[in-house]
Motif scaffolding. Structure first.
Motif, PDB file in Angstrom:
ATOM      1  N   SER A 288      -8.478  -3.903  -2.997  1.00  0.00           N
ATOM      2  CA  SER A 288      -8.152  -3.380  -4.323  1.00  0.00           C
ATOM      3  C   SER A 288      -6.641  -3.279  -4.417  1.00  0.00           C
ATOM      4  O   SER A 288      -5.937  -3.250  -3.387  1.00  0.00           O
ATOM      5  CB  SER A 288      -8.793  -2.017  -4.560  1.00  0.00           C
ATOM      6  OG  SER A 288      -8.183  -1.033  -3.751  1.00  0.00           O
ATOM      7  N   LEU A 289      -6.137  -3.184  -5.613  1.00  0.00           N
ATOM      8  CA  LEU A 289      -4.692  -3.087  -5.795  1.00  0.00           C
ATOM      9  C   LEU A 289      -4.155  -1.772  -5.233  1.00  0.00           C
ATOM     10  O   LEU A 289      -3.062  -1.735  -4.652  1.00  0.00           O
ATOM     11  CB  LEU A 289      -4.347  -3.216  -7.283  1.00  0.00           C
ATOM     12  CG  LEU A 289      -4.672  -4.582  -7.919  1.00  0.00           C
ATOM     13  CD1 LEU A 289      -4.252  -4.591  -9.387  1.00  0.00           C
ATOM     14  CD2 LEU A 289      -3.984  -5.712  -7.159  1.00  0.00           C
ATOM     15  N   ALA A 290      -4.921  -0.701  -5.401  1.00  0.00           N
ATOM     16  CA  ALA A 290      -4.472   0.596  -4.886  1.00  0.00           C
ATOM     17  C   ALA A 290      -4.355   0.562  -3.362  1.00  0.00           C
ATOM     18  O   ALA A 290      -3.356   1.016  -2.789  1.00  0.00           O
ATOM     19  CB  ALA A 290      -5.436   1.689  -5.323  1.00  0.00           C
ATOM     20  N   ARG A 291      -5.371   0.001  -2.706  1.00  0.00           N
ATOM     21  CA  ARG A 291      -5.335  -0.058  -1.244  1.00  0.00           C
ATOM     22  C   ARG A 291      -4.247  -1.013  -0.765  1.00  0.00           C
ATOM     23  O   ARG A 291      -3.626  -0.777   0.282  1.00  0.00           O
ATOM     24  CB  ARG A 291      -6.700  -0.476  -0.707  1.00  0.00           C
ATOM     25  CG  ARG A 291      -7.772   0.588  -0.930  1.00  0.00           C
ATOM     26  CD  ARG A 291      -9.054   0.291  -0.182  1.00  0.00           C
ATOM     27  NE  ARG A 291     -10.007   1.386  -0.308  1.00  0.00           N
ATOM     28  CZ  ARG A 291     -11.050   1.589   0.467  1.00  0.00           C
ATOM     29  NH1 ARG A 291     -11.311   0.724   1.444  1.00  0.00           N
ATOM     30  NH2 ARG A 291     -11.847   2.619   0.283  1.00  0.00           N
ATOM     31  N   ALA A 292      -4.009  -2.068  -1.503  1.00  0.00           N
ATOM     32  CA  ALA A 292      -2.942  -3.001  -1.143  1.00  0.00           C
ATOM     33  C   ALA A 292      -1.581  -2.317  -1.227  1.00  0.00           C
ATOM     34  O   ALA A 292      -0.718  -2.507  -0.363  1.00  0.00           O
ATOM     35  CB  ALA A 292      -2.984  -4.224  -2.058  1.00  0.00           C
TER      36      ALA A 292
END
Length: 544
Positions: free
Chosen positions: A185-189
């Motif tokens: 996900s973008l948040a985890r990235a």
């Protein structure tokens, strides 16, 4: 704590209560121990590095304040160590100046607890990795316990602001990578980018996290059951990871601000060609750090890691190797199998690089401490595999039970040894006798035992002035800095050239960093020795 919050804490599901209790007790343990350690060789220099970068940053924001608080701090331009990462050191420098710490003891005590707090955060991240890999909170806690009960790491978790802090940030980076692989996900990235950049801003070798990210994302795309949508998620996540990593690296490392790419490449090149031409005591001989035998790091790992950990690691590495050779595609198609590949690469690749590139390392294997969590992960893999096989195969059950019993006994024995040696656990050797360790290897290369020697002198000699001299310049001053001011004021430090002037009341303190043999009687008679684990780490001699 409110009644509602207390009830939530006590009734948390999935082992959360025990996990919180565990890490709460770990912090309590840190509070009980952080005042006990001396000041290592590197800490004053590390403090200076943080002050230099803090002055540079403050000069942009509040030049007047910077001129007042950093008047005696060198400028970053032309400073010898201006390319060192300061992600940990610079905040400490700002805290030091903002609070207005006016005594060295207060600063170093604050610093030691800060190092431990970072270590505790890394221990928590290791627990999270173990929980994901083994799908068990209690195995995750077992993994964390293996790290805490590693004697050298326990001691260095309070004062080693370089290697242990880097290890902790590297674990955090590995944990955010595992989370990203679980569900892109973008948040985890973005979080993984911040964690990776933070590790790099502590030590540039954190770039290995970028390499691991590339490799593991590639394995996910090739071997997982990723459909087109999931592959697109990985592509977007990887792109954002790269952008965030670059931005945070530059933001957290002031040395890069004026010329980000050029200065980063310079720092990388300086790391590659780092040279320290000192001698180290290894296998009973003095070797140049520029020409160490290939087995230097592996031998140090073996002799300073509890035996049960090494045996379990060999079992785990064997199990992983067997699975990869027997059915490589099937193994890589499992998330657990791909994580095992990550752990083996995390452990083996840096060691192979050091051997292949003939890199300069010294003082044991401290420059490679960041591979130790991977060793523990593979060791837990081996221990768990043996236990599971013992449950399925009747003939193997006694072996598994016997191995578990022996490992438990060694853990209990190690706890006892840590308590007996405290606060000099940094001299731990797993299976060597005191005589063998003293004859073959460096002992207290950090210089922490000097504090214990100085405090013993102060407690046993009521004289208003205590004359002391050391084997090396600076090491006494370092340890006096953390002693209580009223005791510190009684000491006068003499240099070797002032031997006659000092007179017969002189105390000589000598550690055994690059020395195997006892000190000669011409320096005086030995009246006290610091002997953790039965190994003489420091001798105190007195001129009669």
């Amino acid at each position: 704590m409110s009644t509602f919050n207390l009830r939530t804490f006590l009734t948390a599901r999935g082992g959360s209560f025990y996990v919180r209790l565990y890490f709460g007790l770990l912090l309590v343990l840190g509070l009980c121990c952080y005042k006990d350690y001396g000041v290592s060789w590197d800490e004053p220099a590390d403090r200076s590095n943080g002050m230099v970068s803090a002055k540079y940053v403050a000069g942009f924001v509040a030049p007047g304040w910077a001129g007042q608080h950093f008047a005696n701090t060198p400028d970053i331009h032309g400073y010898l160590d201006n390319d060192h990462g300061v992600f940990f050191e610079m905040p400490l420098a700002f805290i030091d100046q903002i609070i207005g710490i006016d005594d060295s003891r207060t600063y170093f005590l604050m610093r030691h607890f800060a190092v431990f707090a970072v270590f505790a955060a890394g221990t928590w991240a290791l627990y999270r990795i173990g929980r994901i890999r083994f799908n068990s909170w209690w195995l995750g806690l077992a993994l964390s316990t293996l790290l805490v009960l590693s004697p050298r790491f326990f001691a260095e978790a309070f004062y080693n602001g370089k290697d242990v802090v880097f290890m902790a940030f590297f674990i955090l980076g590995a944990y955010t990578l595992v989370r990203l692989l679980q569900r892109p996900s973008l948040a985890r990235a973005a979080v993984h980018g911040v964690a990776t950049a933070a590790a790099i801003d502590v030590r540039i070798l954190g770039v290995l996290l970028v390499a691991f990210t590339v490799g593991m994302v590639g394995l996910e795309i090739l071997f997982s059951s990723a459909d087109r949508t999931r592959r697109l998620q990985f592509a977007k996540a990887f792109l954002l990871f790269g952008i965030v990593t670059v931005i945070v690296i530059i933001a957290g490392w002031p040395y890069l601000w004026e010329a980000p790419l050029d200065n980063f490449l310079t720092a990388l090149e300086n790391m590659k060609r780092f040279r320290w031409g000192g001698l180290v005591l290894y296998m009973g001989a003095f070797e140049s750090a520029l020409a160490l035998p290939w087995h230097y790091a592996p031998v140090w790992i073996i002799i300073t890691t509890p035996i049960a950990y090494i045996v379990a690691f060999l079992l785990g590495a064997g199990a992983i190797g067997y699975a990869l050779l027997r059915r490589p595609l099937d193994y890589l198609r499992t998330f657990e199998g791909r994580l095992d590949v990550l752990f083996m690469g995390w452990f083996a690749l840096p060691i192979i690089m050091v051997i292949a590139l003939n890199s300069v390392i010294y003082d044991g294997w401290r420059h490679l401490y960041f591979v130790y969590p991977a060793l523990l992960l593979v060791a837990l893999r081996g221990a768990w595999a043996l236990w599971q096989q013992g449950r399925q195969l009747r003939w193997l059950r006694p072996v598994a039970i016997g191995a578990a019993s022996l490992a438990s006994l060694e853990v209990a024995y190690t706890i006892g040894r840590i308590m007996q040696a405290h606060p000099q656990e940094q001299v731990y050797f797993s299976f060597l006798s005191g005589e063998q360790a003293a004859r073959l290897f460096e002992r207290d290369y950090w210089g922490l035992s000097y504090r214990q020697g100085l405090e013993w002198i102060a407690a046993h000699d009521p004289a208003p002035q205590l004359n002391v001299m050391a084997q090396n310049d600076g090491v006494i001053e370092n340890n006096l800095a953390i002693i209580k001011p009223e005791i510190r004021a009684r000491f006068r430090v003499w240099q070797p050239g002032q031997w006659v002037e000092a007179g017969p009341t002189l105390y000589f303190l000598g550690a055994y960093r690059t020395r195997a043999e006892p000190y000669t009687e011409t320096l005086g008679g030995e009246i006290y020795a610091v002997k953790p684990f039965g190994i003489t780490a420091l001798s105190v001699l007195h001129q009669w």
